[in-house]
Motif scaffolding. Structure first.
Motif, short mmCIF file in Angstrom:
data_model
loop_
_atom_site.label_atom_id
_atom_site.label_comp_id
_atom_site.label_asym_id
_atom_site.label_seq_id
_atom_site.Cartn_x
_atom_site.Cartn_y
_atom_site.Cartn_z
N UNK A 19 0.84 -1.21 0.00
CA UNK A 19 0.00 0.00 0.00
C UNK A 19 0.87 1.26 0.00
N UNK A 20 2.02 1.17 0.68
CA UNK A 20 2.94 2.32 0.68
C UNK A 20 3.49 2.59 -0.71
N UNK A 21 3.86 1.53 -1.43
CA UNK A 21 4.34 1.69 -2.81
C UNK A 21 3.25 2.29 -3.68
N UNK A 22 2.03 1.77 -3.53
CA UNK A 22 0.90 2.30 -4.30
C UNK A 22 0.71 3.79 -4.02
N UNK A 23 0.73 4.15 -2.73
CA UNK A 23 0.56 5.55 -2.37
C UNK A 23 1.67 6.44 -2.89
N UNK A 24 2.92 5.96 -2.79
CA UNK A 24 4.05 6.74 -3.28
C UNK A 24 3.96 6.97 -4.78
N UNK A 61 10.61 -9.04 -2.36
CA UNK A 61 9.67 -8.56 -3.37
C UNK A 61 8.39 -8.14 -2.63
N UNK A 62 7.94 -6.93 -2.91
CA UNK A 62 6.75 -6.41 -2.24
C UNK A 62 5.53 -6.74 -3.09
N UNK A 63 4.56 -7.44 -2.48
CA UNK A 63 3.32 -7.73 -3.22
C UNK A 63 2.44 -6.47 -3.28
N UNK A 64 2.03 -6.11 -4.48
CA UNK A 64 1.18 -4.93 -4.65
C UNK A 64 -0.28 -5.30 -4.47
N UNK A 65 -1.05 -4.42 -3.80
CA UNK A 65 -2.47 -4.71 -3.63
C UNK A 65 -3.24 -4.50 -4.94
N UNK A 66 -4.38 -5.14 -5.05
CA UNK A 66 -5.20 -5.03 -6.28
C UNK A 66 -5.95 -3.72 -6.32
N UNK A 115 23.65 4.97 -5.37
CA UNK A 115 22.91 5.05 -4.10
C UNK A 115 21.43 5.37 -4.28
N UNK A 116 20.82 4.73 -5.26
CA UNK A 116 19.39 4.88 -5.51
C UNK A 116 18.70 3.61 -5.02
N UNK A 117 17.81 3.73 -4.05
CA UNK A 117 17.12 2.53 -3.56
C UNK A 117 16.26 1.90 -4.65
N UNK A 118 16.36 0.57 -4.75
CA UNK A 118 15.56 -0.19 -5.70
C UNK A 118 14.52 -0.98 -4.92
N UNK A 119 13.26 -0.75 -5.24
CA UNK A 119 12.16 -1.46 -4.62
C UNK A 119 11.63 -2.43 -5.67
N UNK A 120 11.63 -3.72 -5.34
CA UNK A 120 11.15 -4.73 -6.28
C UNK A 120 9.73 -5.12 -5.91
N UNK A 121 8.84 -5.14 -6.91
CA UNK A 121 7.43 -5.46 -6.70
C UNK A 121 7.06 -6.71 -7.50
N UNK A 122 5.90 -7.26 -7.20
CA UNK A 122 5.53 -8.56 -7.77
C UNK A 122 4.83 -8.51 -9.12
N UNK A 123 4.40 -7.34 -9.59
CA UNK A 123 3.57 -7.33 -10.80
C UNK A 123 3.83 -6.11 -11.68
N UNK A 124 4.21 -6.37 -12.92
CA UNK A 124 4.37 -5.27 -13.87
C UNK A 124 3.01 -4.71 -14.28
#
Length: 158
Positions: free
Chosen positions: A22-27, A153-158, A85-94
């Motif tokens: 949800x944080x990734x979605x919000x960002x 890997x962060x699972x993204x909400x639907x 030094x750029x943070x990489x956030x990996x998510x589960x769905x393109x």
């Protein structure tokens, strides 16, 4: 030793994976509204080459099995981000990443998203641009999991 283990447990509880999704979605939504979101491999690479110091996060979906070209591009992009030094956030769905970025009509989804700093805000005395609370949570998560392999890997909400 015991105090360090206790702190790690507290941090792990803080980084609930569903809350992180949800944080990734919000960002991403907030960055898109404020025109601080760059989506797609070529636009992201062009921006990274030009202004890596202005990038706050790089968000990458997991590569699909058998997609060796995409895997190589992802590895190279991660290496570039790591060097800068750029943070990489990996998510589960393109597909979900595409949806959050507002990208439509793509067959393979969004290959990456870059969130830039909010340059409209004044920098702090340390010459850093302030992050939103959501961005700070994701930055803390990245730092906390920096030495984990494989990367979480962060699972993204639907």
């Amino acid at each position: 030793m015991c105090v360090e283990t206790e702190m790690n447990l507290i941090k792990q509880e803080m980084f609930n994976r569903s809350k992180l999704g949800r944080a990734v979605h919000g960002m991403l939504t907030h960055a898109r509204v404020n025109r601080r979101l760059i989506c797609g491999l070529l636009p992201a690479v062009a921006y990274l080459e030009k202004s890596p110091e202005d990038v706050l996060f790089c968000v990458l979906p997991q590569t699909r099995p058998g997609d060796s070209t995409m895997h190589m591009q992802t590895v190279l992009l991660q290496a570039f981000c790591y060097e800068n030094d750029i943070p990489v956030i990996q998510v589960d769905s393109s597909d979900k990443l595409s949806e959050y970025c507002g990208v439509q009509n793509t067959k393979s989804g969004c290959s990456c998203a870059v969130v830039t700093k909010d340059l409209s805000l004044p920098p702090t005395p340390e010459d850093e641009f302030p992050m939103s609370p959501t961005e700070q949570i994701l930055a803390d998560f990245y730092e906390f999991t920096l030495e984990e392999y494989p990367r979480p890997v962060i699972p993204l909400p639907s």
